[in-house]
Design a protein around this motif. Structure first.
Motif, PDB file in Angstrom:
ATOM      1  N   ARG A   8       0.747  -1.239  -0.122  1.00 55.99           N
ATOM      2  CA  ARG A   8       0.050  -0.027   0.000  1.00 55.99           C
ATOM      3  C   ARG A   8       0.934   1.239   0.057  1.00 55.99           C
ATOM      4  NH1 ARG A   8      -3.346  -0.037   4.798  1.00 55.99           N
ATOM      5  NH2 ARG A   8      -4.986  -1.853   3.699  1.00 55.99           N
ATOM      6  N   ILE A   9       0.709   2.061  -1.082  1.00 57.73           N
ATOM      7  CA  ILE A   9       1.675   3.213  -1.184  1.00 57.73           C
ATOM      8  C   ILE A   9       0.605   4.336  -1.302  1.00 57.73           C
ATOM      9  CG2 ILE A   9       3.447   4.263  -2.680  1.00 57.73           C
ATOM     10  CD1 ILE A   9       4.124   1.452  -3.460  1.00 57.73           C
ATOM     11  N   GLU A  10       1.137   5.665  -0.827  1.00 62.02           N
ATOM     12  CA  GLU A  10       0.376   6.932  -0.928  1.00 62.02           C
ATOM     13  C   GLU A  10       1.143   7.891  -1.186  1.00 62.02           C
ATOM     14  OE1 GLU A  10      -1.952   7.423   2.630  1.00 62.02           O
ATOM     15  OE2 GLU A  10      -3.163   5.948   2.392  1.00 62.02           O
ATOM     16  N   LEU A  11       0.923   8.687  -2.261  1.00 58.39           N
ATOM     17  CA  LEU A  11       1.558   9.740  -2.742  1.00 58.39           C
ATOM     18  C   LEU A  11       0.804  11.102  -2.683  1.00 58.39           C
ATOM     19  CD1 LEU A  11       3.140   8.223  -6.226  1.00 58.39           C
ATOM     20  CD2 LEU A  11       4.211   8.163  -3.511  1.00 58.39           C
ATOM     21  N   VAL A  12       1.376  12.101  -2.345  1.00 59.16           N
ATOM     22  CA  VAL A  12       0.587  13.145  -2.226  1.00 59.16           C
ATOM     23  C   VAL A  12       1.092  14.155  -3.279  1.00 59.16           C
ATOM     24  CG1 VAL A  12       0.143  15.484  -0.820  1.00 59.16           C
ATOM     25  CG2 VAL A  12       0.093  12.910   0.296  1.00 59.16           C
ATOM     26  N   CYS A  13       0.421  14.881  -3.764  1.00 59.10           N
ATOM     27  CA  CYS A  13       1.050  15.830  -5.097  1.00 59.10           C
ATOM     28  C   CYS A  13      -0.116  17.064  -5.276  1.00 59.10           C
ATOM     29  CB  CYS A  13       1.020  15.182  -6.548  1.00 59.10           C
ATOM     30  SG  CYS A  13      -0.592  14.306  -6.992  1.00 59.10           S
ATOM     31  N   ALA A  14       0.540  18.250  -5.490  1.00 60.09           N
ATOM     32  CA  ALA A  14      -0.358  19.450  -5.848  1.00 60.09           C
ATOM     33  C   ALA A  14      -0.989  19.612  -6.952  1.00 60.09           C
ATOM     34  CB  ALA A  14       0.334  20.622  -5.263  1.00 60.09           C
ATOM     35  N   GLN A  15      -0.848  18.761  -8.033  1.00 57.44           N
ATOM     36  CA  GLN A  15      -1.252  18.966  -9.396  1.00 57.44           C
ATOM     37  C   GLN A  15      -1.240  17.553  -9.905  1.00 57.44           C
ATOM     38  OE1 GLN A  15       1.401  21.983 -10.971  1.00 57.44           O
ATOM     39  NE2 GLN A  15       2.909  20.498 -11.477  1.00 57.44           N
ATOM     40  N   ASP A  16      -1.729  17.483 -10.981  1.00 61.24           N
ATOM     41  CA  ASP A  16      -1.817  16.054 -11.685  1.00 61.24           C
ATOM     42  C   ASP A  16      -0.392  15.572 -11.981  1.00 61.24           C
ATOM     43  OD1 ASP A  16      -4.485  16.178 -11.916  1.00 61.24           O
ATOM     44  OD2 ASP A  16      -4.795  16.487 -14.091  1.00 61.24           O
ATOM     45  N   LEU A  17      -0.353  14.267 -11.641  1.00 54.34           N
ATOM     46  CA  LEU A  17       1.415  13.790 -11.580  1.00 54.34           C
ATOM     47  C   LEU A  17       1.126  12.551 -12.617  1.00 54.34           C
ATOM     48  CD1 LEU A  17       4.028  13.596 -10.395  1.00 54.34           C
ATOM     49  CD2 LEU A  17       2.983  11.936  -8.636  1.00 54.34           C
ATOM     50  N   ARG A  66       0.703   2.769 -16.459  1.00 55.34           N
ATOM     51  CA  ARG A  66       0.807   4.192 -16.591  1.00 55.34           C
ATOM     52  C   ARG A  66      -0.481   4.651 -15.893  1.00 55.34           C
ATOM     53  NH1 ARG A  66       2.462   6.168 -22.593  1.00 55.34           N
ATOM     54  NH2 ARG A  66       2.547   8.156 -21.233  1.00 55.34           N
ATOM     55  N   ILE A  67      -0.511   5.822 -15.239  1.00 50.78           N
ATOM     56  CA  ILE A  67      -1.380   6.354 -14.308  1.00 50.78           C
ATOM     57  C   ILE A  67      -1.109   7.619 -14.098  1.00 50.78           C
ATOM     58  CG2 ILE A  67      -2.626   6.247 -11.963  1.00 50.78           C
ATOM     59  CD1 ILE A  67      -1.309   3.602 -11.594  1.00 50.78           C
ATOM     60  N   VAL A  68      -2.361   8.349 -13.932  1.00 52.21           N
ATOM     61  CA  VAL A  68      -2.348   9.745 -13.661  1.00 52.21           C
ATOM     62  C   VAL A  68      -2.717  10.362 -12.448  1.00 52.21           C
ATOM     63  CG1 VAL A  68      -2.767  12.247 -14.270  1.00 52.21           C
ATOM     64  CG2 VAL A  68      -2.203  10.617 -16.212  1.00 52.21           C
ATOM     65  N   ALA A  69      -2.077  10.161 -11.269  1.00 48.74           N
ATOM     66  CA  ALA A  69      -2.406  10.715  -9.994  1.00 48.74           C
ATOM     67  C   ALA A  69      -2.974  12.323  -9.984  1.00 48.74           C
ATOM     68  CB  ALA A  69      -1.211  10.777  -9.003  1.00 48.74           C
ATOM     69  N   PRO A  70      -4.366  12.412  -9.550  1.00 45.12           N
ATOM     70  CA  PRO A  70      -4.773  13.683  -9.408  1.00 45.12           C
ATOM     71  C   PRO A  70      -4.342  14.791  -8.543  1.00 45.12           C
ATOM     72  CG  PRO A  70      -6.325  11.905  -8.358  1.00 45.12           C
ATOM     73  CD  PRO A  70      -5.123  11.150  -9.098  1.00 45.12           C
ATOM     74  N   ALA A  71      -4.543  15.755  -8.599  1.00 46.20           N
ATOM     75  CA  ALA A  71      -4.302  16.819  -7.388  1.00 46.20           C
ATOM     76  C   ALA A  71      -4.793  16.279  -6.080  1.00 46.20           C
ATOM     77  CB  ALA A  71      -4.817  18.134  -7.942  1.00 46.20           C
ATOM     78  N   GLY A  72      -3.958  16.382  -4.969  1.00 45.35           N
ATOM     79  CA  GLY A  72      -4.291  15.689  -3.765  1.00 45.35           C
ATOM     80  C   GLY A  72      -3.473  14.481  -3.660  1.00 45.35           C
ATOM     81  N   GLY A  73      -3.388  13.793  -4.583  1.00 46.31           N
ATOM     82  CA  GLY A  73      -2.679  12.732  -4.443  1.00 46.31           C
ATOM     83  C   GLY A  73      -3.432  11.215  -4.783  1.00 46.31           C
ATOM     84  N   MET A  74      -2.707   9.954  -4.378  1.00 46.54           N
ATOM     85  CA  MET A  74      -3.349   8.792  -5.069  1.00 46.54           C
ATOM     86  C   MET A  74      -2.693   7.786  -3.891  1.00 46.54           C
ATOM     87  SD  MET A  74      -1.257   7.611  -8.282  1.00 46.54           S
ATOM     88  CE  MET A  74      -2.106   6.103  -8.182  1.00 46.54           C
ATOM     89  N   ARG A  75      -3.496   6.518  -3.863  1.00 42.09           N
ATOM     90  CA  ARG A  75      -3.152   5.423  -3.291  1.00 42.09           C
ATOM     91  C   ARG A  75      -3.031   4.039  -4.322  1.00 42.09           C
ATOM     92  NH1 ARG A  75      -7.177   4.877   0.388  1.00 42.09           N
ATOM     93  NH2 ARG A  75      -5.928   5.625   2.178  1.00 42.09           N
TER      94      ARG A  75
END
Length: 294
Positions: A8-17, A66-75
């Protein structure tokens, strides 16, 4: 035996990643899966929002997504069960070296230097240390013994930019550094070697109190086939689940992202299941503090 594994991995980002993952069990072990392990990607701000992804094989035959994490982040999370023979890594003391002129075309790239394995910088040391050893399995084992004793392991030694030559000089590292140095020394001796990343639980050995992590080891081409070696542990182990194989860690990053982000959560699990049909052990993960993998 059956082994339960997952992450289980969580990434936080301010914009699409945009990102590419290398987290799926390698195609060579897919036939051993007894429970599917499809990755699930969800938004941290909207957990019901499952994110779309595509899948492809890279140049080394590893499964990428290939995935695009949305602003705010993803799990990212996945859990599966795999059948394993329960046998330790095979030992083949009679395995011989194959001259470069007789190597298969697809093996030749694993003789060359790469981003983290500088054969040009380590060639002289390799021949000085191992030039008089018996060619073949004994020579590779001598290299493994040397690396195992030369480097001191510690998670606090982790540095994502450390190369094999730097590990040789600094004499510290994590499992990827042990693998890189052994790979580079083997290649310098004209022995094809490739870097491996995957799961390795405490099966058949004393439990390690440290949180689970992905592990790095390596394989060498002797006698017409690939053989597993592990310079960090330096003993045959049970239950390796390979995720990817390549030249070095530059080709096997678990997550390659194209923008800034913060690693908020990282958990890995690998454990043997009780042999009771259709019954899984209670779900639990051991948390791993955010730090460079391996």
């Amino acid at each position: 035996m059956r082994i339960r594994y997952g992450y289980r991995i969580e990434l936080v980002c301010a914009q699409d990643l945009p990102l590419v993952t290398l987290l799926d069990v390698h195609p060579s072990r897919r036939h051993d899966l007894t429970t599917p392990d499809e990755m699930r990607a969800t938004s941290l701000t909207d957990p019901l929002n499952e994110l779309p992804m595509s899948q492809h094989l890279d140049a080394f035959g590893n499964i990428c997504r290939r995935i695009v994490a949305p602003a705010g982040g993803m799990r990212l999370e996945s859990e599966g069960v795999i059948f394993d023979s329960g046998e330790p890594d095979r030992i083949s003391p009679d395995a011989r070296e194959v001259p470069p002129s007789r190597l298969p075309d697809d093996v030749l790239p694993f003789l060359l230097g790469s981003r983290y394995c500088e054969t040009d910088k380590l060639g002289a040391q390799a021949w000085s240390l191992f030039g008089n050893t018996v060619p073949g399995w004994a020579r590779v084992q001598a290299i493994v013994d040397f690396v195992h004793n030369h480097l001191t392991f510690g998670y606090h030694f982790a540095r994502s930019t450390r190369t094999a030559a730097e590990a040789f000089e600094e004499r510290v590292g994590v499992c990827r550094d042990f693998a890189h140095l052994a790979v580079a020394l083997c290649r310098a001796m004209n022995i094809p070697a490739r870097y491996c990343n995957g799961y390795l639980g405490d099966i058949g050995v004393a439990p390690n109190p440290a949180p689970m992590d992905f592990n790095a080891w390596f394989e060498v081409y002797l006698g017409g086939r690939w053989h597993t070696f592990d310079a960090r542990h330096n003993e045959p182990r049970i239950g390796r689940i390979v995720i990817c194989r390549s030249r070095d860690a530059a080709d096997t990053a678990m997550i390659s992202s194209f923008g800034p982000h913060t690693l908020q959560h990282f958990e890995v699990i690998t454990e043997e299941l009780e042999e009771e049909p259709m019954r899984l052990m209670p779900r639990h993960f051991r948390q791993l503090d955010a730090r460079p993998a391996m």
